[in-house]
Design a protein around this motif. Structure first.
Motif, PDB file in Angstrom:
ATOM      1  N   LYS A 345       0.972  -1.280  -0.140  1.00 24.81           N
ATOM      2  CA  LYS A 345      -0.111  -0.112  -0.032  1.00 24.81           C
ATOM      3  C   LYS A 345       0.902   1.285   0.043  1.00 24.81           C
ATOM      4  O   LYS A 345       0.680   2.352  -0.732  1.00 24.81           O
ATOM      5  N   SER A 346       1.773   1.319   0.805  1.00 22.07           N
ATOM      6  CA  SER A 346       2.778   2.557   0.954  1.00 22.07           C
ATOM      7  C   SER A 346       4.238   2.061   1.257  1.00 22.07           C
ATOM      8  O   SER A 346       4.152   1.082   2.294  1.00 22.07           O
ATOM      9  N   VAL A 347       5.237   2.626   1.021  1.00 21.09           N
ATOM     10  CA  VAL A 347       6.459   2.312   1.206  1.00 21.09           C
ATOM     11  C   VAL A 347       7.249   3.784   1.706  1.00 21.09           C
ATOM     12  O   VAL A 347       7.235   4.807   1.121  1.00 21.09           O
ATOM     13  N   LYS A 348       7.764   3.872   3.159  1.00 16.95           N
ATOM     14  CA  LYS A 348       8.387   4.851   3.745  1.00 16.95           C
ATOM     15  C   LYS A 348       9.859   4.666   3.544  1.00 16.95           C
ATOM     16  O   LYS A 348      10.090   3.718   4.455  1.00 16.95           O
ATOM     17  N   ILE A 349      10.595   5.269   3.015  1.00 18.15           N
ATOM     18  CA  ILE A 349      12.069   5.014   2.947  1.00 18.15           C
ATOM     19  C   ILE A 349      12.696   6.080   4.125  1.00 18.15           C
ATOM     20  O   ILE A 349      12.588   7.286   3.843  1.00 18.15           O
ATOM     21  N   VAL A 350      13.367   5.542   4.832  1.00 20.53           N
ATOM     22  CA  VAL A 350      14.174   6.202   5.946  1.00 20.53           C
ATOM     23  C   VAL A 350      15.824   6.262   5.697  1.00 20.53           C
ATOM     24  O   VAL A 350      16.201   5.060   5.405  1.00 20.53           O
ATOM     25  N   HIS A 351      16.504   7.366   5.591  1.00 27.18           N
ATOM     26  CA  HIS A 351      17.804   7.265   5.365  1.00 27.18           C
ATOM     27  C   HIS A 351      18.581   8.272   6.196  1.00 27.18           C
ATOM     28  O   HIS A 351      17.732   9.372   6.570  1.00 27.18           O
ATOM     29  N   ARG A 352      19.712   7.969   6.933  1.00 25.21           N
ATOM     30  CA  ARG A 352      20.174   8.797   7.939  1.00 25.21           C
ATOM     31  C   ARG A 352      20.936   9.909   7.044  1.00 25.21           C
ATOM     32  O   ARG A 352      21.380  10.811   7.948  1.00 25.21           O
ATOM     33  N   SER A 353      21.357  10.179   6.015  1.00 28.92           N
ATOM     34  CA  SER A 353      21.748  11.366   5.294  1.00 28.92           C
ATOM     35  C   SER A 353      20.654  12.189   4.691  1.00 28.92           C
ATOM     36  O   SER A 353      19.701  11.810   4.434  1.00 28.92           O
ATOM     37  N   LYS A 354      21.307  13.461   4.156  1.00 23.73           N
ATOM     38  CA  LYS A 354      20.339  14.296   3.509  1.00 23.73           C
ATOM     39  C   LYS A 354      20.265  13.876   2.214  1.00 23.73           C
ATOM     40  O   LYS A 354      19.070  14.007   1.313  1.00 23.73           O
ATOM     41  N   TYR A 355      20.921  12.870   1.460  1.00 17.56           N
ATOM     42  CA  TYR A 355      21.169  12.653   0.240  1.00 17.56           C
ATOM     43  C   TYR A 355      21.132  11.010  -0.001  1.00 17.56           C
ATOM     44  O   TYR A 355      22.160  10.414   0.921  1.00 17.56           O
ATOM     45  N   PHE A 356      20.693  10.514  -1.051  1.00 13.63           N
ATOM     46  CA  PHE A 356      20.882   8.991  -0.934  1.00 13.63           C
ATOM     47  C   PHE A 356      22.061   8.776  -1.679  1.00 13.63           C
ATOM     48  O   PHE A 356      22.788   9.569  -2.416  1.00 13.63           O
TER      49      PHE A 356
END
Length: 483
Positions: A345-356
């Motif tokens: 239904k939904s995917v929430k991507i969490v990343h520790r930095s400002k940029y991928f």
């Protein structure tokens, strides 16, 4: 020998070999278990958890809420992801065949036969005639209506109360085992190991591949590969199956479910000991690959399998039409997040930095997918569980404002890199500070005759194409060493 009298019971009649295997076609260990049962002519019923919601609920009930497969039911007793050694022990599988002993705990000759088999390392399936009505009927059928125990079946051929001398002859006990000597033994059946075998076999070197789980490694768990030369797009499982087929065509011996516990060099030969056997080789290739890195935050270990996962291809199907979180910012995180968005239904991507850190191609794809949202520059502090002990969410900290928040979902996938599967070799070959195997020249390790290839090697690039190249390099090292 004992003649027994069956007491009346209210037990429901059951059939022999009442084995249920809960699993899925994409699951490597399910494929390994199915192949092992089929190879040993063990009848079983396969229940696909992707197609049967009741089966999924049953798996969760057996495993305290965790969705772990394969889960196997053998005569009402459950086994969670049993390896081949455990299956052999429970089902009586041996090199000489399938051994079943029908008996009872009170029977002296049954105890004698059981002790003799155990003392000589023979696996056997003990079937208690006091517990199963069908077992009594089977014994009567074999013995012309008489209830005589022990009755032993070896590859379905019955023997009534065989003494130890007869068992010795029937099972080839105490006959010294002759070990075949392979030119090279490859530990690990991923792209690097398979390629090494293909090239070595073409050089007329006899190879053995020992794989702990199932053939294919991490590539087998990749839903789609778009950067392997010759294929604009190909599924990981299909590519690995083609490599496996090619290795077998050239004559390679492949054994799955074999976990190596020790390597020792004796008289210019390498003795490879697994949990179930010992193999001899003139050379060795370490191609054990890598496993998924964990975050190491509170509640992670407790929730693995109960909402926290590391393989979208393996566990994504459990979250169809549900909300999930993906942690990571590299190619793998975005690739798997995009794959999951296709049915979640939904995917929430969490990343520790400002940029991928992922390549531009993957970052650009995110913009066109409506059910993916990004949560940048946020650190994961701990995982949150509900009152049933199942995953509920993750506590995050904004790295700029230090503000804390909780992001909730039905499940979570972690893609933050890999660690090498080399702990078993730390006292055998030289490793770098991160645990990767150090090599030089033609994939040579610090021990002459042992080579390394693939993701477990220092400086390796975690790509299938790179792994195949390393397999070629290792094969040339083998050729030089053996000649």
């Amino acid at each position: 020998m004992a003649i027994f009298y069956k007491k009346p019971t209210n037990q429901i009649h059951k059939n022999m070999n009442n084995i249920l295997l809960y699993g899925a076609d994409w699951c490597p260990d399910c494929r390994r278990a199915k192949a092992y049962l089929k190879e040993n002519n063990i009848d079983f019923t396969f229940v696909d958890v992707d197609l049967d919601k009741e089966a999924t609920a049953q798996v969760e009930a057996i495993n305290n809420g965790k969705r772990i497969i394969p889960t196997i039911i053998i005569d009402d007793k459950s086994y969670t992801n049993p390896d081949n050694i455990q299956l052999a022990s429970v089902l009586g599988i041996n090199a000489v065949g399938h051994v079943q002993l029908f008996g009872a705990d009170w029977c002296p000759d049954c105890r004698r036969a059981k002790s003799f088999l155990r003392d000589n390392g023979i696996n056997f399936e003990f079937i208690d005639v006091d517990q199963h009505d069908w077992a009594t009927e089977k014994v009567e059928e074999i013995n012309n209506g008489k209830r005589i125990i022990p009755t032993v079946l070896i590859n379905s051929k019955p023997y009534t109360n065989p003494d130890n001398t007869e068992l010795t002859k029937l099972l080839s006990i105490n006959i010294e085992k002759q070990h075949k000597i392979f030119d090279t033994i490859i530990i690990g059946g991923g792209a690097a190991g398979l390629t090494t075998s293909i090239y070595a076999q073409r050089d007329r070197f006899d190879t053995l591949i020992l794989e702990k789980s199932t053939i294919g490694g991490n590539a087998f768990l990749t839903e789609k590969i778009e950067n392997y030369p010759g294929f604009q797009s190909i599924s990981g499982p299909l590519l690995m199956e083609k490599m496996e087929e090619q290795a077998k065509t050239y004559g390679a011996t492949i054994k799955t479910g074999e976990e190596v516990v020790n390597i020792e060099k004796k008289d210019n030969l390498f003795s490879i000991k697994t949990k179930g056997d010992t193999y001899l080789g003139k050379s060795v290739v370490l191609s054990t690959g890598s496993t998924y890195r964990k975050l190491g935050i509170p509640n992670e270990e407790a929730l693995i399998g109960s909402g926290i996962h590391f393989c979208a291809t393996c566990d994504g199907a459990f979250y169809r039409d549900k909300d999930i979180i993906v942690i990571g910012g590299g190619n793998s995180a975005l690739e798997e997040g995009i794959f999951l968005a296709g049915f979640c239904k939904s995917v929430k991507i969490v990343h520790r930095s400002k940029y991928f850190s992922a390549s531009k191609t993957y970052v650009e794809k995110l913009e066109s997918i409506e059910n993916i949202s990004t949560h940048m520059n946020k650190s994961s502090l701990e995982f949150i569980s509900d009152d049933k002990g199942l995953f509920e969410g993750v506590k995050l900290k904004d790295n700029e404002t230090q503000e804390e928040s909780v992001l909730t979902a039905d499940g979570l996938f972690i893609f933050i890199g890999l660690i090498p599967n080399t702990q078993s070799f730390k006292n055998i070959v030289d490793l770098d500070s991160r645990g990767f195997i150090q090599t030089k020249g033609l994939a040579e390790t610090s021990v002459k005759g042992i080579f390394a290839a693939g993701d477990c090697r220092e400086g390796a690039i975690a790509q299938v194409a790179a792994a195949t190249g390393e397999g070629v390099l290792a094969s040339y090292g083998i050729r030089s060493f053996l000649k």
